[in-house]
Design an enzyme around this catalytic site. Structure first.
Site, PDB file in Angstrom:
ATOM      1  N   ASN A 123       0.877  -1.171   0.000  1.00  0.00           N
ATOM      2  CA  ASN A 123       0.000   0.000   0.000  1.00  0.00           C
ATOM      3  C   ASN A 123       0.913   1.218   0.000  1.00  0.00           C
ATOM      4  O   ASN A 123       1.516   1.534   1.020  1.00  0.00           O
ATOM      5  CB  ASN A 123      -0.892  -0.038   1.248  1.00  0.00           C
ATOM      6  N   TRP A 124       1.014   1.866  -1.139  1.00  0.00           N
ATOM      7  CA  TRP A 124       1.941   2.993  -1.252  1.00  0.00           C
ATOM      8  C   TRP A 124       1.366   4.281  -0.671  1.00  0.00           C
ATOM      9  O   TRP A 124       2.045   5.307  -0.670  1.00  0.00           O
ATOM     10  CB  TRP A 124       2.356   3.179  -2.721  1.00  0.00           C
ATOM     11  N   LYS A 125       0.124   4.229  -0.233  1.00  0.00           N
ATOM     12  CA  LYS A 125      -0.519   5.405   0.381  1.00  0.00           C
ATOM     13  C   LYS A 125      -0.336   6.622  -0.528  1.00  0.00           C
ATOM     14  O   LYS A 125      -0.283   6.474  -1.752  1.00  0.00           O
ATOM     15  CB  LYS A 125       0.022   5.619   1.799  1.00  0.00           C
ATOM     16  N   HIS A 160      -9.259   1.106   5.018  1.00  0.00           N
ATOM     17  CA  HIS A 160      -7.981   1.310   5.714  1.00  0.00           C
ATOM     18  C   HIS A 160      -8.205   2.217   6.930  1.00  0.00           C
ATOM     19  O   HIS A 160      -9.025   3.126   6.891  1.00  0.00           O
ATOM     20  CB  HIS A 160      -6.944   1.920   4.765  1.00  0.00           C
ATOM     21  N   GLU A 205      -6.631   4.616   8.009  1.00  0.00           N
ATOM     22  CA  GLU A 205      -6.465   6.053   7.727  1.00  0.00           C
ATOM     23  C   GLU A 205      -7.740   6.635   7.137  1.00  0.00           C
ATOM     24  O   GLU A 205      -8.078   7.796   7.385  1.00  0.00           O
ATOM     25  CB  GLU A 205      -5.247   6.256   6.806  1.00  0.00           C
ATOM     26  N   GLU A 222      -4.863  -4.864  10.611  1.00  0.00           N
ATOM     27  CA  GLU A 222      -3.797  -3.878  10.796  1.00  0.00           C
ATOM     28  C   GLU A 222      -4.014  -3.143  12.120  1.00  0.00           C
ATOM     29  O   GLU A 222      -4.813  -2.201  12.191  1.00  0.00           O
ATOM     30  CB  GLU A 222      -3.817  -2.852   9.656  1.00  0.00           C
ATOM     31  N   GLY A 265       3.069   2.335  10.621  1.00  0.00           N
ATOM     32  CA  GLY A 265       3.996   3.451  10.432  1.00  0.00           C
ATOM     33  C   GLY A 265       4.761   3.834  11.681  1.00  0.00           C
ATOM     34  O   GLY A 265       5.405   4.878  11.723  1.00  0.00           O
ATOM     35  N   SER A 298       4.050  -2.141  10.127  1.00  0.00           N
ATOM     36  CA  SER A 298       5.510  -2.209  10.267  1.00  0.00           C
ATOM     37  C   SER A 298       6.096  -3.561   9.882  1.00  0.00           C
ATOM     38  O   SER A 298       7.036  -4.050  10.525  1.00  0.00           O
ATOM     39  CB  SER A 298       5.939  -1.797  11.686  1.00  0.00           C
ATOM     40  N   GLY A 327       3.156  -1.066   4.177  1.00  0.00           N
ATOM     41  CA  GLY A 327       3.238   0.350   3.837  1.00  0.00           C
ATOM     42  C   GLY A 327       4.667   0.734   3.497  1.00  0.00           C
ATOM     43  O   GLY A 327       5.162   0.499   2.390  1.00  0.00           O
ATOM     44  N   GLY A 328       5.350   1.331   4.466  1.00  0.00           N
ATOM     45  CA  GLY A 328       6.673   1.911   4.242  1.00  0.00           C
ATOM     46  C   GLY A 328       7.668   0.992   3.538  1.00  0.00           C
ATOM     47  O   GLY A 328       8.367   1.414   2.609  1.00  0.00           O
TER      48      GLY A 328
HETATM   49  P1  13P Z   1       3.472   0.371   7.531  1.00  0.00           P
HETATM   50  O1  13P Z   1       3.946  -0.917   6.913  1.00  0.00           O
HETATM   51  O2  13P Z   1       4.203   1.576   7.011  1.00  0.00           O
HETATM   52  O3  13P Z   1       3.410   0.279   9.023  1.00  0.00           O
HETATM   53  O4  13P Z   1       1.947   0.581   7.034  1.00  0.00           O
HETATM   54  C1  13P Z   1       1.051  -0.457   7.166  1.00  0.00           C
HETATM   55  C2  13P Z   1      -0.187  -0.107   6.427  1.00  0.00           C
HETATM   56  O5  13P Z   1      -0.936   0.756   6.837  1.00  0.00           O
HETATM   57  C3  13P Z   1      -0.463  -0.809   5.161  1.00  0.00           C
HETATM   58  O6  13P Z   1      -1.759  -0.580   4.731  1.00  0.00           O
END
Ligand code: 13P
Length: 257
Positions: free
Chosen positions: A13-15, A99, A101, A171, A177, A217, A238-239
Site C-alpha cells: 500500500n503505497w498510500k 484502511h 487512515e 492492521e 507506520g 511495520s 506500507g513503508g
Molecule cells: P506500515 O507498513 O508503514 O506500518 O503501514 C502499514 C499499512 O498501513 C499498510 O496498509
C-alpha cells in the site's frame, strides 16, 4: 478445522506517495525481482493518478495492481470519487477498502464500508478489507469488540461466492507506520480471533478459506517469522513496500513459508 491451503497475498500500500513515473519505475524494478516467485499473490496499490502507468508496468507479470479506495456509484455527480469501473478501466483488479487512515481521517463508517465492499465486488474488483484496533482500544480491553464490529458490520451480507474475492487485512493501528510490529504471538492471537468471528458469522467454509493479511511495520526481517503463524496469510505493507528491493524481500519471505 479443514486442512485448507491458503495462498498468501502480499500487497504494497503505497498510500499518498510516488508520482506517476516513480510508481511505474518501482513496479518495473519489482517485476524482475519477483518474476520467479510462485505460491504467493503479489499486489501493489499506488495513488489513483498512477494506477494506469503502474498497471502498464506490471502487464504480463505476476504483479497485480489495486486502488486504495473506491466509491459506491458507477459514475455521476460525486466530486472527488472514483468507481470500480474506472479502476478496472485503468487495468486494475483490486481495491483496498476501510484502511484505518480512511476510517480515522475521512470518518468512513462500517455501514459505508459495507456498501463500498459490496459495490466493488458486484462490479468485478477484488477487495482487501481492513480492520484494526487502536492502542487505546487494545489497552482498554475493547479490542475483540472493535474487531468483531468492524468485521460483522463491514462484511455482513456477503455470500460465500463473494468471499472468494475478499481478503481481510488485520492492521493494528498502533503498529502502522510506527516501527512497532505486533509480536508473532499478538499477530497469531488476533488473526485466530478474526478467523473465529468469520467462522461464527459466515461459516466454516469461508473461515477456512479466507486469507487474513497482517499489516503494521512489516519489514524484510520480521516477515519470515510472522508468516509462520498458522492464521497469517500474507501482508499489507506500507513503508517497506515503497522500495522494490525491500518489498521483494518481504514477498520472498512470505512465499518461502
Ligand atoms: P506500515 O507498513 O508503514 O506500518 O503501514 C502499514 C499499512 O498501513 C499498510 O496498509
Amino acid at each position: 478445522m479443514a486442512d485448507v491451503q491458503r495462498t498468501p497475498v502480499i500487497a504494497g500500500n503505497w498510500k499518498m506517495n510516488k508520482f506517476i513515473a516513480e510508481a511505474a519505475a518501482t513496479t518495473s524494478e519489482l517485476v524482475p525481482l519477483v518474476s520467479g516467485v510462485s505460491g504467493v499473490k503479489i499486489i501493489v496499490c499506488p495513488v489513483f493518478t498512477a494506477l494506469s502507468a503502474t498497471a502498464d508496468a506490471a502487464k504480463g507479470s505476476n504483479v497485480e495492481v489495486g486502488a486504495q479506495n473506491c466509491y459506491t456509484k458507477e459514475s455521476g455527480a460525486y466530486t472527488g470519487e472514483i468507481s470500480p469501473h474506472m479502476i478496472k478501466d485503468a487495468g486494475c483488479q483490486w481495491t483496498i477498502i476501510g484502511h484505518s487512515e480512511r476510517r480515522e481521517y475521512f470518518k468512513e463508517s462500517n455501514a459505508l464500508l459495507n456498501e463500498k465492499c459490496a459495490f466493488a465486488l458486484a462490479n468485478g474488483l477484488k477487495v482487501m478489507f481492513c480492520i484494526g484496533e487502536t492502542l487505546e482500544q487494545r489497552e482498554g480491553g475493547q479490542m475483540n469488540d472493535v474487531l468483531r464490529t468492524q468485521l460483522v458490520e463491514g462484511l455482513q451480507g456477503r455470500t460465500d461466492e463473494e468471499f472468494k474475492s475478499i481478503v481481510i487485512a488485520y492492521e493494528p493501528v498502533w503498529a502502522i507506520g510506527t516501527g512497532v510490529t505486533a509480536t508473532v504471538e499478538q499477530a497469531q492471537e488476533a488473526h485466530a480471533f478474526v478467523r473465529g468471528v468469520v467462522r461464527d458469522t459466515f461459516g466454516d467454509a469461508v473461515a477456512d478459506a479466507v486469507r487474513i493479511q497482517y499489516g503494521g511495520s512489516v519489514k524484510p526481517d520480521n516477515a519470515g517469522e510472522l508468516i509462520q503463524n498458522p492464521d497469517v496469510d500474507g501482508f499489507l505493507v506500507g513503508g517497506a513496500a515503497l522500495q522494490a528491493e525491500s518489498f521483494a524481500a518481504i514477498i520472498k519471505a512470505g512465499a518461502a513459508n
